[in-house]
Design a protein around this motif. Sequence first.
Motif, PDB file in Angstrom:
ATOM      1  N   GLU A  86       0.839  -1.211   0.000  1.00  0.00           N
ATOM      2  CA  GLU A  86       0.000   0.000   0.000  1.00  0.00           C
ATOM      3  C   GLU A  86       0.871   1.258   0.000  1.00  0.00           C
ATOM      4  O   GLU A  86       0.536   2.251  -0.652  1.00  0.00           O
ATOM      5  N   LEU A  87       1.983   1.181   0.753  1.00  0.00           N
ATOM      6  CA  LEU A  87       2.888   2.343   0.806  1.00  0.00           C
ATOM      7  C   LEU A  87       3.518   2.580  -0.565  1.00  0.00           C
ATOM      8  O   LEU A  87       3.637   3.722  -1.021  1.00  0.00           O
ATOM      9  N   ILE A  88       3.929   1.521  -1.243  1.00  0.00           N
ATOM     10  CA  ILE A  88       4.518   1.650  -2.579  1.00  0.00           C
ATOM     11  C   ILE A  88       3.510   2.242  -3.550  1.00  0.00           C
ATOM     12  O   ILE A  88       3.837   3.118  -4.363  1.00  0.00           O
ATOM     13  N   GLU A  89       2.253   1.811  -3.439  1.00  0.00           N
ATOM     14  CA  GLU A  89       1.200   2.365  -4.295  1.00  0.00           C
ATOM     15  C   GLU A  89       0.994   3.852  -4.014  1.00  0.00           C
ATOM     16  O   GLU A  89       0.787   4.665  -4.923  1.00  0.00           O
ATOM     17  N   CYS A  90       1.075   4.203  -2.747  1.00  0.00           N
ATOM     18  CA  CYS A  90       0.910   5.622  -2.357  1.00  0.00           C
ATOM     19  C   CYS A  90       2.035   6.470  -2.940  1.00  0.00           C
ATOM     20  O   CYS A  90       1.800   7.528  -3.524  1.00  0.00           O
ATOM     21  N   TYR A  91       3.282   5.990  -2.766  1.00  0.00           N
ATOM     22  CA  TYR A  91       4.427   6.722  -3.310  1.00  0.00           C
ATOM     23  C   TYR A  91       4.369   6.794  -4.834  1.00  0.00           C
ATOM     24  O   TYR A  91       4.716   7.819  -5.436  1.00  0.00           O
ATOM     25  N   LEU A 150      12.740   3.384  -5.248  1.00  0.00           N
ATOM     26  CA  LEU A 150      11.979   2.382  -4.497  1.00  0.00           C
ATOM     27  C   LEU A 150      12.837   1.132  -4.297  1.00  0.00           C
ATOM     28  O   LEU A 150      12.854   0.535  -3.211  1.00  0.00           O
ATOM     29  N   LYS A 151      13.575   0.793  -5.319  1.00  0.00           N
ATOM     30  CA  LYS A 151      14.429  -0.389  -5.243  1.00  0.00           C
ATOM     31  C   LYS A 151      15.608  -0.155  -4.294  1.00  0.00           C
ATOM     32  O   LYS A 151      15.953  -1.009  -3.472  1.00  0.00           O
ATOM     33  N   LEU A 152      16.226   1.037  -4.409  1.00  0.00           N
ATOM     34  CA  LEU A 152      17.373   1.353  -3.559  1.00  0.00           C
ATOM     35  C   LEU A 152      17.017   1.337  -2.070  1.00  0.00           C
ATOM     36  O   LEU A 152      17.825   0.946  -1.228  1.00  0.00           O
ATOM     37  N   SER A 153      15.816   1.767  -1.747  1.00  0.00           N
ATOM     38  CA  SER A 153      15.403   1.865  -0.345  1.00  0.00           C
ATOM     39  C   SER A 153      14.989   0.527   0.248  1.00  0.00           C
ATOM     40  O   SER A 153      14.792   0.427   1.463  1.00  0.00           O
ATOM     41  N   ASN A 154      14.824  -0.499  -0.618  1.00  0.00           N
ATOM     42  CA  ASN A 154      14.376  -1.813  -0.144  1.00  0.00           C
ATOM     43  C   ASN A 154      13.063  -1.726   0.628  1.00  0.00           C
ATOM     44  O   ASN A 154      12.849  -2.439   1.608  1.00  0.00           O
ATOM     45  N   ILE A 155      12.207  -0.832   0.189  1.00  0.00           N
ATOM     46  CA  ILE A 155      10.965  -0.593   0.914  1.00  0.00           C
ATOM     47  C   ILE A 155      10.012  -1.785   0.836  1.00  0.00           C
ATOM     48  O   ILE A 155       9.129  -1.935   1.677  1.00  0.00           O
ATOM     49  N   SER A 156      10.212  -2.644  -0.175  1.00  0.00           N
ATOM     50  CA  SER A 156       9.330  -3.804  -0.327  1.00  0.00           C
ATOM     51  C   SER A 156       9.845  -5.028   0.418  1.00  0.00           C
ATOM     52  O   SER A 156       9.164  -6.061   0.466  1.00  0.00           O
ATOM     53  N   TYR A 209      12.620  -7.635   5.585  1.00  0.00           N
ATOM     54  CA  TYR A 209      13.703  -7.671   6.572  1.00  0.00           C
ATOM     55  C   TYR A 209      14.115  -6.278   7.032  1.00  0.00           C
ATOM     56  O   TYR A 209      14.819  -6.127   8.026  1.00  0.00           O
ATOM     57  N   ARG A 210      13.693  -5.226   6.320  1.00  0.00           N
ATOM     58  CA  ARG A 210      14.142  -3.880   6.663  1.00  0.00           C
ATOM     59  C   ARG A 210      13.071  -3.122   7.428  1.00  0.00           C
ATOM     60  O   ARG A 210      11.879  -3.239   7.137  1.00  0.00           O
ATOM     61  N   SER A 211      13.514  -2.333   8.400  1.00  0.00           N
ATOM     62  CA  SER A 211      12.586  -1.489   9.154  1.00  0.00           C
ATOM     63  C   SER A 211      11.857  -0.551   8.188  1.00  0.00           C
ATOM     64  O   SER A 211      12.490   0.117   7.357  1.00  0.00           O
ATOM     65  N   LEU A 212      10.546  -0.512   8.292  1.00  0.00           N
ATOM     66  CA  LEU A 212       9.750   0.313   7.385  1.00  0.00           C
ATOM     67  C   LEU A 212      10.102   1.787   7.528  1.00  0.00           C
ATOM     68  O   LEU A 212      10.208   2.517   6.534  1.00  0.00           O
ATOM     69  N   HIS A 213      10.321   2.236   8.764  1.00  0.00           N
ATOM     70  CA  HIS A 213      10.639   3.658   8.989  1.00  0.00           C
ATOM     71  C   HIS A 213      11.992   4.024   8.372  1.00  0.00           C
ATOM     72  O   HIS A 213      12.140   5.094   7.781  1.00  0.00           O
ATOM     73  N   GLU A 214      12.959   3.127   8.499  1.00  0.00           N
ATOM     74  CA  GLU A 214      14.274   3.395   7.895  1.00  0.00           C
ATOM     75  C   GLU A 214      14.172   3.421   6.377  1.00  0.00           C
ATOM     76  O   GLU A 214      14.797   4.253   5.702  1.00  0.00           O
ATOM     77  N   ALA A 215      13.382   2.478   5.818  1.00  0.00           N
ATOM     78  CA  ALA A 215      13.209   2.422   4.362  1.00  0.00           C
ATOM     79  C   ALA A 215      12.527   3.688   3.849  1.00  0.00           C
ATOM     80  O   ALA A 215      12.911   4.247   2.815  1.00  0.00           O
ATOM     81  N   MET A 216      11.504   4.177   4.588  1.00  0.00           N
ATOM     82  CA  MET A 216      10.801   5.404   4.186  1.00  0.00           C
ATOM     83  C   MET A 216      11.742   6.601   4.234  1.00  0.00           C
ATOM     84  O   MET A 216      11.750   7.443   3.328  1.00  0.00           O
ATOM     85  N   ASP A 217      12.540   6.667   5.301  1.00  0.00           N
ATOM     86  CA  ASP A 217      13.489   7.783   5.443  1.00  0.00           C
ATOM     87  C   ASP A 217      14.493   7.769   4.301  1.00  0.00           C
ATOM     88  O   ASP A 217      14.815   8.809   3.715  1.00  0.00           O
ATOM     89  N   ASP A 218      14.978   6.563   3.961  1.00  0.00           N
ATOM     90  CA  ASP A 218      15.941   6.415   2.874  1.00  0.00           C
ATOM     91  C   ASP A 218      15.320   6.820   1.534  1.00  0.00           C
ATOM     92  O   ASP A 218      15.931   7.542   0.732  1.00  0.00           O
TER      93      ASP A 218
END
Length: 633
Positions: free
Chosen positions: A2-7, A21-27, A30-39
């Motif tokens: 849903e976050l990826i769709e929003c972005y 989106l790929k660089l941040s590993n937001i999908s 294993y990665r913290s969602l908050h860290e991925a969003m910040d990145d």
Amino acid sequence: KELIECYSGKYAGHSRLQDYLKLSNISQTYRSLHEAMDDFEKHIVFDVGNFVFHRTWNIGRIASVKGDEVTIDFAKSRGHKMSLKMAIDSLMPLAKEHIWVLKAIWPKDKLREKIKTDQAWTLKTIIKSFDNRAELKRVKAELVPAVLTVSEWNSWSTKAKEILKTDPSFGNAADDIATFIVRDRPLSFEEKVYIQFKAEKSYFDRVVYFRDYIETNDFDSEYFSEMLTYFSGFLKSYQTVDEHVIASYLLLKELATKYPRIQQQVAAAKFADLFAEVENPLSIYLNMKDADLRNAYILHIKNFIPNWPEIYIKLLPYARSMRMLDALKNADYSAKLKKLGMDIVENYKDYREAFIWLIKDLRDEPWFAELGIVYEKILLTLLHILDITWKEIDNHKDTSENRKVNRLVQNILFKDKVLEQFLLETNIETTERVYALLMDIKEVDPAIKIDIKRKISEKYPNLRFFGEEEKLTVSRGLMVTAEKYEEKQKLLQKIMEEDVPANQKEIAFALSLGDLRENAEYKASKEKQDELNARVGKLKNELDRARLFDKTTITTSKISFGTKATLINELSGEKEVYTILGPWESDPAKDIISYLSPLGKKLFNHKVGERLSFSIHDRKFQYLIDSIEVAYF
């Protein structure tokens, strides 16, 4: 997902959306969602056409982003390339509406016209440029002198303050009433005033907001009820009668005369009863920071207190009211006014503004003439007040009050040319005495001193200004030419108006990078700030010490400032020619030496025909002074 769709929806037109989106590993789970969003949000601001700020190259525009390489066009470094990681670490992203961007890309005339004619737009632009928080001093820093002059700012800011006060689009930050924000939802005027009232800590500033609210005639709201309760509470519960109690009574009584429904809030109180509990009437007056309430206080004393003349005599040096003065004259208090006048003259250090009021506005009073104050004494006292206020300003004592008094005295003495007129009309002995005192006040503008001295010299050609040559070497003074003085002033102006604001931008950028403990940009910017502050302090100190040299005073009877001396070196038999000026003008390669240099000190004040023998740093010198002439500079 849903976050990826929003972005994806928000940044649909971004050329590098999928890469970031790929660089941040937001999908990746294993990665913290908050860290991925910040990145992701650190990267997404970098796209072709976006603006950035660099602390060295200032404003730039991203020309391309290819792989891990970003190309930015700065004004002084077009096509500058850096890695994406370095760009994220060293660049501050700026919205295209940011005031720094507008100053960089808009034609200066277009921006100046927009800012001059549209205060609301300007305020919104600047406030939004700084995370939707800005004080008026921040607004001024962005506009003066880059867009507006100081005089233009004075009239511009008056309109801007009214807009900030009345426009529902603007509000005050919850944690600081001096900080303004642009609101998402406009407030009604009543809401705006109430919020400002609640945020304000000062009693008398709250009085201003309460008066503003009263103008709405909205007496049935909870806002009005709460504000009214605040002031009436001072009358219902107090241990001592201070300025807040008296002011609350006067304020509510003032409003009750216009709006009878408020009458019940003051009906039980009487001014005479409250005043009977006042320990120090003068303290109440001085602490009442509202002109209308002060006037009401004075009027109520006369109307309700039997011994009002005695109280008026004590208040008059501070109130300086013609209405009070007339009341005392009508009550046949001329004798006590005369005594008060003498007290003010004799204790002028404690009654500075009262002394100025006395000699400026009351000199035509019959009782003033009976004081028998010699006009010379008035001017000498004003000069002494000028000297005292400058010293106290230097010592940071009552700075704003001293500056106010200082300006008043300067206007009388110099702007109105009162001192000049007196010196040109009095006898030569008095002229010499008063001018000597003027010369001893180092802070007086050297140009004023030189102009007055020139006019005195025209009237009294034979008048000698004793001690001036000796004053050249006093430690607190530094003789300089007008050209060098102006050059130093321009350098100081450049640092204050260009280098300091640029450094403030660098610090703002460094702060945006986060953690200050390992923030190299912040440390570098602060070091530069310290360096600039040191340069400013040094320049201000030098300019304060500087004494403009008057070319009309050059004498060739001896080696002095502004002369060219021809010497015969008796050790080598050669001629040597030196021009004697000051440290700022010194240029040994051109044989221009300072009168404060080791050689300059040895030559100074000696005459043609004299033989000099001395040593400097174990080197022997032996000269015969051959000639002295006026130097051209």
